[in-house]
Structure formats: C-alpha cells, structure tokens
Design an enzyme around this catalytic site. Structure first.
Site, PDB file in Angstrom:
ATOM      1  N   GLN A   1       1.973  -6.023  -3.222  1.00 59.32           N
ATOM      2  CA  GLN A   1       2.418  -6.131  -1.823  1.00 59.32           C
ATOM      3  C   GLN A   1       3.701  -5.306  -1.626  1.00 59.32           C
ATOM      4  OE1 GLN A   1       1.392  -9.503  -3.398  1.00 59.32           O
ATOM      5  NE2 GLN A   1      -0.501  -8.489  -2.863  1.00 59.32           N
TER       6      GLN A   1
ATOM      7  N   LYS B   1       1.845   2.187  -5.106  1.00 60.40           N
ATOM      8  CA  LYS B   1       2.404   1.663  -6.361  1.00 60.40           C
ATOM      9  C   LYS B   1       1.492   1.955  -7.554  1.00 60.40           C
ATOM     10  CE  LYS B   1       2.431  -2.356  -4.353  1.00 60.40           C
ATOM     11  NZ  LYS B   1       2.149  -2.006  -2.959  1.00 60.40           N
TER      12      LYS B   1
ATOM     13  N   ASP C   1       0.811  -1.226   0.000  1.00 66.86           N
ATOM     14  CA  ASP C   1       0.000   0.000   0.000  1.00 66.86           C
ATOM     15  C   ASP C   1       0.841   1.270   0.000  1.00 66.86           C
ATOM     16  OD1 ASP C   1      -2.241  -1.626   0.107  1.00 66.86           O
ATOM     17  OD2 ASP C   1      -2.293  -1.601   2.291  1.00 66.86           O
TER      18      ASP C   1
ATOM     19  N   GLY D   1       0.074  13.947  -2.904  1.00 61.87           N
ATOM     20  CA  GLY D   1      -1.372  13.768  -2.874  1.00 61.87           C
ATOM     21  C   GLY D   1      -1.745  12.587  -3.740  1.00 61.87           C
TER      22      GLY D   1
ATOM     23  N   HIS E   1      -4.706  -1.555  -5.776  1.00 66.03           N
ATOM     24  CA  HIS E   1      -3.879  -0.445  -6.264  1.00 66.03           C
ATOM     25  C   HIS E   1      -4.797   0.699  -6.700  1.00 66.03           C
ATOM     26  CE1 HIS E   1      -0.250  -3.307  -7.154  1.00 66.03           C
ATOM     27  NE2 HIS E   1      -0.667  -3.338  -5.906  1.00 66.03           N
TER      28      HIS E   1
HETATM   29  P1  GDP Z   1      -0.729   0.412  -3.544  1.00 64.86           P
HETATM   30  O1  GDP Z   1      -1.337  -0.875  -3.092  1.00 64.86           O
HETATM   31  O2  GDP Z   1       0.740   0.464  -3.308  1.00 64.86           O
HETATM   32  O3  GDP Z   1      -1.073   0.747  -4.970  1.00 64.86           O
HETATM   33  O4  GDP Z   1      -1.366   1.548  -2.634  1.00 64.86           O
HETATM   34  P2  GDP Z   1      -2.928   1.674  -2.196  1.00 64.86           P
HETATM   35  O5  GDP Z   1      -3.690   2.172  -3.357  1.00 64.86           O
HETATM   36  O6  GDP Z   1      -3.398   0.446  -1.530  1.00 64.86           O
HETATM   37  O7  GDP Z   1      -2.799   2.750  -1.046  1.00 64.86           O
HETATM   38  C1  GDP Z   1      -2.279   4.023  -1.257  1.00 64.86           C
HETATM   39  C2  GDP Z   1      -3.353   5.040  -0.874  1.00 64.86           C
HETATM   40  O8  GDP Z   1      -2.754   6.296  -0.752  1.00 64.86           O
HETATM   41  C3  GDP Z   1      -4.436   5.194  -1.923  1.00 64.86           C
HETATM   42  O9  GDP Z   1      -5.634   5.530  -1.289  1.00 64.86           O
HETATM   43  C4  GDP Z   1      -3.923   6.359  -2.769  1.00 64.86           C
HETATM   44  O10 GDP Z   1      -4.968   7.064  -3.431  1.00 64.86           O
HETATM   45  C5  GDP Z   1      -3.282   7.220  -1.721  1.00 64.86           C
HETATM   46  N1  GDP Z   1      -2.121   7.983  -2.155  1.00 64.86           N
HETATM   47  C6  GDP Z   1      -1.169   7.683  -3.064  1.00 64.86           C
HETATM   48  N2  GDP Z   1      -0.203   8.620  -3.076  1.00 64.86           N
HETATM   49  C7  GDP Z   1      -0.556   9.560  -2.164  1.00 64.86           C
HETATM   50  C8  GDP Z   1       0.048  10.756  -1.697  1.00 64.86           C
HETATM   51  O11 GDP Z   1       1.135  11.179  -2.106  1.00 64.86           O
HETATM   52  N3  GDP Z   1      -0.617  11.459  -0.724  1.00 64.86           N
HETATM   53  C9  GDP Z   1      -1.806  11.032  -0.206  1.00 64.86           C
HETATM   54  N4  GDP Z   1      -2.377  11.760   0.730  1.00 64.86           N
HETATM   55  N5  GDP Z   1      -2.400   9.895  -0.626  1.00 64.86           N
HETATM   56  C10 GDP Z   1      -1.771   9.160  -1.575  1.00 64.86           C
HETATM   57  P1  IMO Z   2      -0.886  -4.103  -2.264  1.00 66.06           P
HETATM   58  O1  IMO Z   2      -0.428  -4.667  -3.588  1.00 66.06           O
HETATM   59  C1  IMO Z   2      -0.936  -4.517   2.074  1.00 66.06           C
HETATM   60  C2  IMO Z   2      -0.991  -8.599   3.695  1.00 66.06           C
HETATM   61  C3  IMO Z   2      -2.242  -9.035   4.422  1.00 66.06           C
HETATM   62  C4  IMO Z   2      -1.649 -10.042   5.396  1.00 66.06           C
HETATM   63  C5  IMO Z   2      -0.543 -10.700   4.577  1.00 66.06           C
HETATM   64  C6  IMO Z   2      -0.972 -12.000   3.913  1.00 66.06           C
HETATM   65  O2  IMO Z   2      -2.184  -3.402  -2.325  1.00 66.06           O
HETATM   66  O3  IMO Z   2       0.210  -3.326  -1.631  1.00 66.06           O
HETATM   67  P2  IMO Z   2      -2.559 -12.690   1.901  1.00 66.06           P
HETATM   68  O4  IMO Z   2      -3.931 -12.258   1.519  1.00 66.06           O
HETATM   69  O5  IMO Z   2      -1.535 -12.434   0.864  1.00 66.06           O
HETATM   70  O6  IMO Z   2      -2.542 -14.109   2.397  1.00 66.06           O
HETATM   71  O7  IMO Z   2      -2.172 -11.797   3.181  1.00 66.06           O
HETATM   72  O8  IMO Z   2      -0.198  -9.774   3.579  1.00 66.06           O
HETATM   73  N1  IMO Z   2      -1.222  -8.091   2.309  1.00 66.06           N
HETATM   74  C7  IMO Z   2      -1.159  -6.805   1.972  1.00 66.06           C
HETATM   75  N2  IMO Z   2      -0.979  -5.689   2.734  1.00 66.06           N
HETATM   76  N3  IMO Z   2      -1.038  -4.406   0.737  1.00 66.06           N
HETATM   77  C8  IMO Z   2      -1.195  -5.503  -0.046  1.00 66.06           C
HETATM   78  O9  IMO Z   2      -1.173  -5.433  -1.386  1.00 66.06           O
HETATM   79  C9  IMO Z   2      -1.304  -6.766   0.578  1.00 66.06           C
HETATM   80  N4  IMO Z   2      -1.482  -8.028   0.121  1.00 66.06           N
HETATM   81  C10 IMO Z   2      -1.421  -8.827   1.194  1.00 66.06           C
HETATM   82  O10 IMO Z   2      -2.857  -7.965   5.067  1.00 66.06           O
HETATM   83  O11 IMO Z   2      -1.025  -9.359   6.454  1.00 66.06           O
HETATM   84 MG    MG Z   3      -2.875  -1.555  -1.833  1.00 59.80          MG
END
Ligand code: GDP
Ligand code: IMO
Ligand code: MG
Length: 423
Positions: free
Chosen positions: A222, A16, A13, A411, A41
């Site tokens: 991840q 990416k 998270d 952001g 994502h």
């Molecule tokens: P990913 O799994 O790595 O693609 O990340 P996620 O989408 O799960 O989580 C990142 C969260 O942060 C999402 O809600 C994005 O919209 C938000 N986000 C990404 N970059 C920024 C940033 O620079 N600032 C803020 N405030 N939010 C961001």
């Molecule tokens: P993105 O790509 C954050 C965490 C789960 C749990 C562990 C194992 O959005 O960054 P699983 O479902 O793979 O058996 O879970 O890994 N986990 C993540 N945490 N972002 C993810 O993906 C995750 N994918 C799995 O919360 O701790």
């Molecule tokens: Mg994510």
C-alpha cells in the site's frame, strides 16, 4: 547490518515491486511486513510480467531468502495460486521462502465479512479490494485471529470456532446472504500448500540474520496515505503501512532501521474512495491513465489520476523518515506540453502547507506549472540524457523536500531504472 525499508509515499501502486526486484541483488533477505493480498506488486524482466500479492518481490533473484513477516495477513487460496504461478516459471520456492508463525490467516468468512461491511456502508464505502483485510486485522487486534502457527494444533476446531463467530455477525449484524462452504475446500487446499513451507519465528530469524551481518530489505505494501493512523481515515487500509510498521511487522527494533527508500510516482493515483486533492477529471487525467496504464494490478479497477502533490509527499517523508527518494513513471508524462506540482492547499480560502485533519473534498490545490519535457525517456540509461525541463522538475522536488531523488524509473522493465550520481 541494518534493515532498509522501501515503501510507498502516496496511495499505493507507486511501483514498489519493480524497485524491490531491482534492489534485491544488494541484499541477503527480502521481507514483507504488513498488508496482504490487497497488494499487487508488478515485476517485469526479460519477457516476464508477474504480479505478486503476498510473496516478497525478491523471489525472482537467485540465492535470496524471502520472508513473509508477522505483520502480514495471508489468504491461503491466493497464496496457493501465487505459488503455482511462480512454479510455472520454473522457480522452486521451497528453500527460499519462509513464513512467520505469527502471520494471521484470512478466512473465507473474513472475505464475506469484508463484502458485508462494504455493502452496509452504501455510498460511504471504502472501495476495499474485498480481500478480507479489514476483518482479519480486526480479529487480530480483537484477539480472535488464527495464525500460521495454529495450523498444526487443533486447527479445524479453532477454525470452526472463529467461523461460528463470523456467522453470528453476518446473520445478526449484517443480515447478509452468504455461502462459506463454497470457498472452504479451496481454502483447506491452500492450507496444505502453506504447510509445505517452513514456518518460523521470524523475529528471531531476522535478528539472528542481522547479527550475522546479513542485509535485509523490508518491502512495504500500500502507501503512506493509506496508513491506518496517518492516511485519509476512514478511506485507508487496516495496517500501518509506514516505516514504523516494519518494526512491528518484523520484530526489528527502531535502531535497526537503516535507509528509508520512499517511492513515489511523478504524478498521483488512487484506487478506491476517499479524498484526492489533485485529482484530475479532464483530458490530462485521462491521458495519465492511458499513458500510465493506470488500472489496478489486483482488481483491474481504473485508478484515479492527478498531479503530483508535494504537501502530502512532504508529510509522508516526515512520517517515514525518508532518506532517499525514487521517482517512478516519469515517462508517463513524456508527451505533456506542461505539468503541474501542487505546493500548498487552500482550505476555506486559507492557504495551508500541511496535511489538514479533515482531508475533505473542499481542498483546493495551489499549483506551480512546469514546461513539459516532450522527450521519449523510456530508452534512456544515464541521467546525462535527461532533458533540461525534466531536471528542473526533479530539482524542484529535491529542493522542496530536502531529500535526494536517487533513482528515476523510466519504464516498467527492470532495465528501465536510472541511478543518479548523488553522494
Ligand atoms: P506497486 O503496488 O507499488 O508494486 O505498483 P503496481 O505494480 O501496482 O503498479 C505499478 C505499475 O506501473 C505496474 O504496472 C508497473 O509495471 C508499472 N511501472 C513501474 N514503474 C514504471 C515506470 O517507471 N514507467 C511505467 N510506464 N510503468 C511503470
Ligand atoms: P499495493 O501494495 C493501491 C486501497 C483500496 C481501498 C483501501 C482499502 O499494490 O500498492 P483494503 O482492501 O485494504 O480494505 O482497501 O486501500 N488499497 C490499495 N490501493 N494499492 C494497494 O496495494 C492497495 N491496497 C489497498 O483500493 O481504497
Ligand atoms: Mg499495486
């Protein structure tokens, strides 16, 4: 041309999806190489906010090819929903999305096995997203799995055979109550949707593209600290989330890897169980969660929050061979009086500067404190606007890691991304 790899350096998270979407115009092909719908994502642009689970984050840019690689595991039910969601935005993926024949399928019974396994673990559960990831990769390595390429030959028979195995495990090993039939109709509907896409020998397809001088971006899912080998085992996912995973998950040779773009948040978050040395349980932790809207994109669970951890960041940089860094979500700390970075751990009274084998709960972080920048950074467009205190924060990270922070995200929107002028 080379394959550039973009991956998370923390516990997932990191943002990416956003950065892949921003970088996509520079590439011809975007690929996912591991993980599955445990990923969420998020992309934000114009008035759209969209979360992708299986489909690469290059999908919203015209004329780009997106490939789901052999290392990915696909749940047809979730895949169908994703396709419908994107269609709803007026985007036709039939010519831009290709799927590896070697990608494994997540069956309804894999999801049930995931739930059974977590229930059996009780207090020591992993905190899985319960998408069936672990059991599907277990069937892959156990040489029982079903692949996309199986859909066209005796598929129902193969499916029944694998489900029969799963039933035995659920009845005898887990003694778990379940109803597979409940999910099956939807799953086969998903298989139909999956069948409408081109199934390819993706390793050949990608290597041919490289020969034709096409550029490829590999999108990690991840994060490094969730890697099956190098993460905080057993609180990890079941795939190689690190750079080497791009080689096995796409079929590209190590000498084909170009830049390795490491993405990290200006602080840390983790969702699910497992060690987290810099986790905060105080008002600063809550403030990070509130300001950063730190709730899971896939499960909605509140994310655990804490200060940036340089010990694990350096470890992730080492394992992945990171060539450039992207710092995300710095705006989340815009109103902090002071911020901290963990520079070493104290384990049993001894200071250590590396990630120990036992990532136990007893690790005490040693911090360096920085003055907060107390400036709204969300509307900034150029690094010249960065406050001095913020520059000090980045300089410290660059000096400690020896890797340039080339991009800063201020952001969630595509537009809120600042390139730094570093050669
Ligand atoms: P990913 O799994 O790595 O693609 O990340 P996620 O989408 O799960 O989580 C990142 C969260 O942060 C999402 O809600 C994005 O919209 C938000 N986000 C990404 N970059 C920024 C940033 O620079 N600032 C803020 N405030 N939010 C961001
Ligand atoms: P993105 O790509 C954050 C965490 C789960 C749990 C562990 C194992 O959005 O960054 P699983 O479902 O793979 O058996 O879970 O890994 N986990 C993540 N945490 N972002 C993810 O993906 C995750 N994918 C799995 O919360 O701790
Ligand atoms: Mg994510």
């Amino acid at each position: 041309m080379k394959v550039d790899v973009l991956l998370g350096l923390q516990w997932g998270d990191e943002g990416k999806g956003k950065v892949v979407d921003v970088l996509t115009p520079k590439y011809d092909l975007i690929t996912r190489f591991q993980g599955g719908p445990n990923a969420g994502h998020t992309l934000e642009f114009n008035e759209i906010k969209h979360v992708l689970h299986t489909i690469p984050s290059g999908i919203f840019r015209d004329d780009k090819i997106n490939v789901i690689g052999n290392g990915v595991v696909i749940d047809p039910v979730i895949f169908k929903k994703e396709i419908e969601g994107i269609k709803g935005l007026g985007i036709d993926l039939s010519k831009s999305l290709f799927i590896s024949k070697k990608a494994h399928l997540i069956l309804p019974s894999h999801r049930i096995l995931d739930a059974a396994s977590e229930a059996a673990k009780g207090k020591s559960k992993i905190g899985s997203t319960l998408k069936g990831i672990g059991p599907t990769y277990m069937d892959k390595t156990g040489r029982n799995g079903l692949r996309v390429g199986d859909i066209n030959s005796n598929f129902k028979e193969k499916y029944e055979l694998l489900v029969a195995k799963h039933r035995q495990m659920l009845d005898k090993f887990y003694e778990f109550d379940y109803d597979i039939a409940e999910y099956e109709a939807e799953w086969f509907e998903g298989i139909k949707v999956l069948s409408e896409f081109q199934h390819i020998d993706s390793e050949q397809f990608l290597n041919d593209a490289l020969k034709e001088d096409k550029s490829i971006l590999a999108e990690g899912a991840q994060g490094t600290l969730l890697d099956i080998d190098f993460g905080s085992y057993p609180f990890v996912t079941s795939s190689n989330t690190v750079c080497a995973g791009a080689c096995t998950g796409l079929g590209v040779a190590p000498n084909r890897i170009g830049n390795v773009i490491g993405i990290f948040k200006a602080y840390c978050t983790r969702v699910g169980m497992g060690p987290f040395p810099t986790e905060l349980f105080d008002e600063d932790g809550q403030k990070l969660r509130d300001n950063g809207n730190e709730y899971g994109s896939t499960t909605g669970r509140p994310r655990r929050c804490g200060w940036l951890d340089l010990v694990s960041l350096k470890y992730s940089i080492m394992i992945n061979g990171v060539t450039e860094l992207t710092m995300m979500k710095s705006d989340v700390m815009d109103d902090f009086e002071s911020v901290k970075i963990c520079t070493s751990y104290k384990v049993n009274g001894q200071e250590v500067a590396h990630v120990p084998y036992e990532m136990t709960e007893d690790i005490e972080p040693v911090y360096t404190e920085f003055k907060g920048w107390k400036t709204d950074m969300t509307a900034m467009t150029h690094e010249n606007e960065f406050p001095e205190e913020f520059n000090a924060y980045i300089d410290f990270i660059e000096k400690e890691t020896g890797v340039p922070v080339k991009v800063v995200s201020v952001g969630p929107n595509r537009a809120q991304t600042i390139d730094r002028m570093i050669d």
